[in-house]
Every structure is written in C-alpha cells, then in structure tokens.
Design a protein around this motif. Structure first.
Motif, PDB file in Angstrom:
ATOM      1  N   THR A  74     -15.117  61.321  71.424  1.00 41.97           N
ATOM      2  CA  THR A  74     -15.040  62.561  72.206  1.00 41.97           C
ATOM      3  C   THR A  74     -15.573  62.375  73.625  1.00 41.97           C
ATOM      4  OG1 THR A  74     -17.228  63.365  71.513  1.00 41.97           O
ATOM      5  CG2 THR A  74     -15.359  63.893  70.092  1.00 41.97           C
ATOM      6  N   VAL A  75     -16.277  61.271  73.845  1.00 39.39           N
ATOM      7  CA  VAL A  75     -16.872  61.006  75.161  1.00 39.39           C
ATOM      8  C   VAL A  75     -16.162  59.866  75.884  1.00 39.39           C
ATOM      9  CG1 VAL A  75     -19.007  60.366  76.357  1.00 39.39           C
ATOM     10  CG2 VAL A  75     -19.105  61.860  74.351  1.00 39.39           C
ATOM     11  N   CYS A  76     -15.670  58.885  75.112  1.00 35.27           N
ATOM     12  CA  CYS A  76     -15.012  57.722  75.711  1.00 35.27           C
ATOM     13  C   CYS A  76     -13.738  58.143  76.445  1.00 35.27           C
ATOM     14  CB  CYS A  76     -14.679  56.700  74.624  1.00 35.27           C
ATOM     15  SG  CYS A  76     -13.765  55.261  75.229  1.00 35.27           S
ATOM     16  N   HIS A  77     -13.598  57.714  77.696  1.00 34.25           N
ATOM     17  CA  HIS A  77     -12.418  58.018  78.504  1.00 34.25           C
ATOM     18  C   HIS A  77     -11.421  56.864  78.533  1.00 34.25           C
ATOM     19  CE1 HIS A  77     -14.689  61.283  81.047  1.00 34.25           C
ATOM     20  NE2 HIS A  77     -14.627  61.566  79.764  1.00 34.25           N
ATOM     21  N   GLY A  78     -11.759  55.778  77.818  1.00 29.77           N
ATOM     22  CA  GLY A  78     -10.853  54.637  77.778  1.00 29.77           C
ATOM     23  C   GLY A  78     -10.723  53.907  79.099  1.00 29.77           C
ATOM     24  N   CYS A  79     -11.770  53.936  79.925  1.00 34.01           N
ATOM     25  CA  CYS A  79     -11.690  53.302  81.247  1.00 34.01           C
ATOM     26  C   CYS A  79     -11.575  51.788  81.160  1.00 34.01           C
ATOM     27  CB  CYS A  79     -12.883  53.704  82.103  1.00 34.01           C
ATOM     28  SG  CYS A  79     -14.479  53.054  81.536  1.00 34.01           S
ATOM     29  N   GLY A  80     -12.098  51.191  80.080  1.00 33.69           N
ATOM     30  CA  GLY A  80     -11.954  49.757  79.869  1.00 33.69           C
ATOM     31  C   GLY A  80     -13.013  48.896  80.524  1.00 33.69           C
ATOM     32  N   ILE A  81     -14.015  49.510  81.166  1.00 32.39           N
ATOM     33  CA  ILE A  81     -15.071  48.710  81.800  1.00 32.39           C
ATOM     34  C   ILE A  81     -15.791  47.845  80.768  1.00 32.39           C
ATOM     35  CG2 ILE A  81     -17.306  48.836  82.976  1.00 32.39           C
ATOM     36  CD1 ILE A  81     -16.281  51.314  84.430  1.00 32.39           C
ATOM     37  N   CYS A  82     -16.063  48.416  79.602  1.00 34.48           N
ATOM     38  CA  CYS A  82     -16.766  47.669  78.559  1.00 34.48           C
ATOM     39  C   CYS A  82     -15.967  46.451  78.118  1.00 34.48           C
ATOM     40  CB  CYS A  82     -17.069  48.575  77.374  1.00 34.48           C
ATOM     41  SG  CYS A  82     -15.606  49.351  76.634  1.00 34.48           S
ATOM     42  N   ALA A  83     -14.645  46.610  77.991  1.00 34.14           N
ATOM     43  CA  ALA A  83     -13.793  45.497  77.573  1.00 34.14           C
ATOM     44  C   ALA A  83     -13.765  44.407  78.635  1.00 34.14           C
ATOM     45  CB  ALA A  83     -12.380  45.996  77.292  1.00 34.14           C
ATOM     46  N   GLU A  84     -13.702  44.810  79.899  1.00 38.65           N
ATOM     47  CA  GLU A  84     -13.684  43.836  80.992  1.00 38.65           C
ATOM     48  C   GLU A  84     -14.989  43.051  81.063  1.00 38.65           C
ATOM     49  OE1 GLU A  84     -12.917  45.952  84.578  1.00 38.65           O
ATOM     50  OE2 GLU A  84     -10.935  46.669  83.932  1.00 38.65           O
TER      51      GLU A  84
ATOM     52  N   ALA B 151     -11.900  50.083  70.122  1.00 35.38           N
ATOM     53  CA  ALA B 151     -11.863  49.132  69.010  1.00 35.38           C
ATOM     54  C   ALA B 151     -12.720  47.913  69.350  1.00 35.38           C
ATOM     55  CB  ALA B 151     -10.427  48.704  68.728  1.00 35.38           C
ATOM     56  N   THR B 152     -13.675  47.592  68.477  1.00 32.27           N
ATOM     57  CA  THR B 152     -14.569  46.452  68.670  1.00 32.27           C
ATOM     58  C   THR B 152     -14.488  45.527  67.475  1.00 32.27           C
ATOM     59  OG1 THR B 152     -16.102  47.817  69.967  1.00 32.27           O
ATOM     60  CG2 THR B 152     -16.952  45.753  69.088  1.00 32.27           C
ATOM     61  N   ASP B 153     -14.352  44.235  67.754  1.00 28.90           N
ATOM     62  CA  ASP B 153     -14.352  43.214  66.706  1.00 28.90           C
ATOM     63  C   ASP B 153     -15.809  42.903  66.370  1.00 28.90           C
ATOM     64  OD1 ASP B 153     -14.282  40.903  65.173  1.00 28.90           O
ATOM     65  OD2 ASP B 153     -12.627  40.009  66.292  1.00 28.90           O
ATOM     66  N   SER B 154     -16.285  43.391  65.229  1.00 30.99           N
ATOM     67  CA  SER B 154     -17.699  43.235  64.879  1.00 30.99           C
ATOM     68  C   SER B 154     -18.078  41.778  64.652  1.00 30.99           C
ATOM     69  CB  SER B 154     -18.031  44.069  63.638  1.00 30.99           C
ATOM     70  OG  SER B 154     -17.254  43.658  62.527  1.00 30.99           O
TER      71      SER B 154
ATOM     72  N   LYS C  45     -24.374  47.124  65.459  1.00 35.66           N
ATOM     73  CA  LYS C  45     -23.194  46.953  66.303  1.00 35.66           C
ATOM     74  C   LYS C  45     -22.914  48.269  67.024  1.00 35.66           C
ATOM     75  CE  LYS C  45     -22.487  42.830  64.543  1.00 35.66           C
ATOM     76  NZ  LYS C  45     -22.689  41.584  65.311  1.00 35.66           N
ATOM     77  N   PRO C  46     -22.566  48.218  68.292  1.00 38.20           N
ATOM     78  CA  PRO C  46     -22.289  49.454  69.021  1.00 38.20           C
ATOM     79  C   PRO C  46     -21.145  50.245  68.396  1.00 38.20           C
ATOM     80  CG  PRO C  46     -22.594  47.635  70.534  1.00 38.20           C
ATOM     81  CD  PRO C  46     -22.527  47.034  69.168  1.00 38.20           C
ATOM     82  N   ILE C  47     -21.324  51.547  68.365  1.00 35.58           N
ATOM     83  CA  ILE C  47     -20.273  52.443  67.897  1.00 35.58           C
ATOM     84  C   ILE C  47     -19.860  53.345  69.061  1.00 35.58           C
ATOM     85  CG2 ILE C  47     -20.944  52.393  65.465  1.00 35.58           C
ATOM     86  CD1 ILE C  47     -22.551  54.922  65.899  1.00 35.58           C
ATOM     87  N   VAL C  48     -18.648  53.883  68.972  1.00 35.91           N
ATOM     88  CA  VAL C  48     -18.079  54.644  70.085  1.00 35.91           C
ATOM     89  C   VAL C  48     -17.911  56.106  69.685  1.00 35.91           C
ATOM     90  CG1 VAL C  48     -16.173  54.792  71.730  1.00 35.91           C
ATOM     91  CG2 VAL C  48     -16.821  52.570  70.772  1.00 35.91           C
ATOM     92  N   ASP C  49     -18.309  56.982  70.580  1.00 37.84           N
ATOM     93  CA  ASP C  49     -18.054  58.416  70.410  1.00 37.84           C
ATOM     94  C   ASP C  49     -16.719  58.717  71.072  1.00 37.84           C
ATOM     95  OD1 ASP C  49     -17.921  61.174  70.496  1.00 37.84           O
ATOM     96  OD2 ASP C  49     -20.013  61.458  71.064  1.00 37.84           O
TER      97      ASP C  49
ATOM     98  N   ALA D 272     -15.121  40.908  72.653  1.00 37.23           N
ATOM     99  CA  ALA D 272     -15.093  41.600  71.359  1.00 37.23           C
ATOM    100  C   ALA D 272     -14.422  42.965  71.427  1.00 37.23           C
ATOM    101  CB  ALA D 272     -16.518  41.755  70.825  1.00 37.23           C
ATOM    102  N   ILE D 273     -14.219  43.492  72.637  1.00 38.89           N
ATOM    103  CA  ILE D 273     -13.650  44.833  72.794  1.00 38.89           C
ATOM    104  C   ILE D 273     -12.205  44.714  73.243  1.00 38.89           C
ATOM    105  CG2 ILE D 273     -13.879  47.051  73.980  1.00 38.89           C
ATOM    106  CD1 ILE D 273     -16.863  46.373  74.371  1.00 38.89           C
ATOM    107  N   ASP D 274     -11.326  45.405  72.554  1.00 37.69           N
ATOM    108  CA  ASP D 274      -9.888  45.352  72.822  1.00 37.69           C
ATOM    109  C   ASP D 274      -9.592  45.968  74.194  1.00 37.69           C
ATOM    110  OD1 ASP D 274      -7.107  45.573  72.847  1.00 37.69           O
ATOM    111  OD2 ASP D 274      -6.995  46.102  70.725  1.00 37.69           O
ATOM    112  N   THR D 275      -8.992  45.189  75.088  1.00 41.10           N
ATOM    113  CA  THR D 275      -8.684  45.708  76.426  1.00 41.10           C
ATOM    114  C   THR D 275      -7.636  46.807  76.385  1.00 41.10           C
ATOM    115  OG1 THR D 275      -7.093  43.914  76.731  1.00 41.10           O
ATOM    116  CG2 THR D 275      -9.318  43.565  77.596  1.00 41.10           C
TER     117      THR D 275
END
Length: 252
Positions: free
Chosen positions: A179-189, A203-206, A173-177, A195-198
């Motif tokens: 220190t690098v994530c800017h919270g842009c939300g593209i992944c959630a969209e 936060a990802t629902d595994s 399952k993908p994990i998030v760093d 599975a990714i909290d907008t």
C-alpha cells in the motif's frame, strides 16, 4: 602512487569509518564501491588501498568477497578495515586478510572498528562518534608516517586463517508494504546482490537477500521493513551481546 578506498557499505556505517581513515591518509583518492558489480581491476605495486567491509555473522559478506577477488594487488599495500556492530568480528579480519593476500596485496595494518548496528540500530548508535574518530585518525597518522618512511612490514594477524566460522545468513528478510510501495525501483537498482526484481520491486529473492538493510535505508517511501515479531525475538536473543560500549582494535 595512488590511494584507493575500497568498501562494501550498504547502509553507510562502514563507509563512515573508511572515510575517516582514507581522508587522514590522503586528500585525493579513488573510490571503489563493492555494492556495485565490478570488472577485473589491476592495482599498481606502489599504490595504497584501504579495504573496508562490515562483519556479517563474523564473516566477510560473500558478495563483497567475490568482488574483492576481482582486484589484483600486484604487491600494493593494503590497510584492512573490518567494521562490526558492537558484538564481535570473529573471523572477519583474518578472512579479509586471506582474501587480499590471495589477490597479491601486502597487508600492513588492520582495524576492527565499531559502527552502529545495521539491524538493531539502538546498539552503538551514532558510532563511529567523536571519540572513535579521534582514535581512528591517530592510527591513520601512524600508518601515514610509516608509509612516508617506506616502512611497511607485512602484517600477520592472529586468528583463524583458511577455516572460518559458519554463517548461514539472517532469518530476517525485508518485507514490502504494497500500500506504500510506488514501484520506483530504487531498491532494485541499489540492491548489492540483485535480490530485488527490477520489473517488480515488490518481489524479493530471499535466497539472494543478505539482509544488508540497504533497501530499507534508501526507500523514499519507507515501504520496506522487517517482520516485527521476528525482529523482537532476535533482539531479545542477541541484545545482551550487543550491549555496552565496545572498543576499536588496531593492528600494526
């Protein structure tokens, strides 16, 4: 008569194969992206649909199957395209055929095409390549000739119908760093399963995550990755089954 390309392609490999086929059949076509939510869709009886899904553990991805069942074929002709990452497609094509028949489609041709593995990308790297493209285009021309001549017998694929292999999903399952994530939300969209909290993209629902790799492939900051130790363990386990050059399989 309209042509449709209906596809589930989180990382683009399945769409690459789908584009080769649909663009050979017709210059003007309608796209339906199964990575997005769908309302009920009605296809006209004289339409032609190229329906493309990746093989996940030898099965049609469940979210793709759910969305395909929202499409009513009304006797339209379907060309089935299962894309596999250099191992095997197992029950994917027969399951896809069963889904589309259940939705009122007439299946007239089928393809099991090789594309670069979405997780272990060194296997089938760069595929579909030039050789694959030639093979898929030649097959699509054969299909187009049949369509032009109004020859479209109903395909009967060999294999398991109605009873498919079990697939419980990938432990990766993908994990998030953080220190690098800017919270842009593209992944959630863009997550096909939501599975990714907008509100909190870290936060990802595994349980909802299907390891489709879309979030990793589209993150502009490369903030998502897979656990390297588990990745290495799984690669050592299944790597031998992914080696070599596997073939495309074509059915009329």
């Amino acid at each position: 008569m309209a042509y449709y390309s209906i596809y589930f392609s989180p990382t683009g490999g399945t769409k690459r194969a789908a584009d080769i086929i649909i663009e050979t059949l017709c210059r003007d076509f309608i796209e339906i992206n199964l990575c997005k939510e769908l309302n009920d869709i009605e296809i006209n009886p004289d339409d032609v649909c190229v329906i493309s899904v990746p093989s996940y553990g030898g099965r049609v991805p469940d979210i793709a199957a759910q969305r395909l069942r929202k499409i009513s074929g009304n006797g339209a002709r379907a060309i089935l395209n299962c894309v596999y990452g250099n191992r095997a497609w197992d029950d994917t094509l027969t399951e896809l055929e069963d889904i589309m028949r259940g939705g009122g489609f007439r299946c007239i041709g089928a393809i099991a095409a090789v594309a670069e593995h979405s997780i272990f990308r060194q296997y089938a790297a760069g595929r579909p390549d030039e050789q694959d493209e030639t093979e898929l285009r030649d097959f699509a021309l054969r299909l187009r000739n049949r369509l032009d001549e109004n020859i479209s017998p109903n395909l009967e694929l060999p294999g398991n119908h109605g009873k498919y292999k079990d697939f419980g999903g990938s432990p990766l399952k993908p994990i998030v760093d953080s220190t690098v994530c800017h919270g842009c939300g593209i992944c959630a969209e863009e997550c096909p399963t939501g599975a990714i909290d907008t509100n909190n993209p870290m936060a990802t629902d595994s349980d909802r995550c299907i390891t489709c790799m879309r979030c990793i492939s589209i993150c502009p900051n490369h903030a998502r990755s897979l656990n390297p130790e588990l990745f290495q363990q799984l690669e050592q386990l299944i790597g031998p089954r992914l080696a070599g050059r596997k073939q495309n399989h074509l059915y009329l």
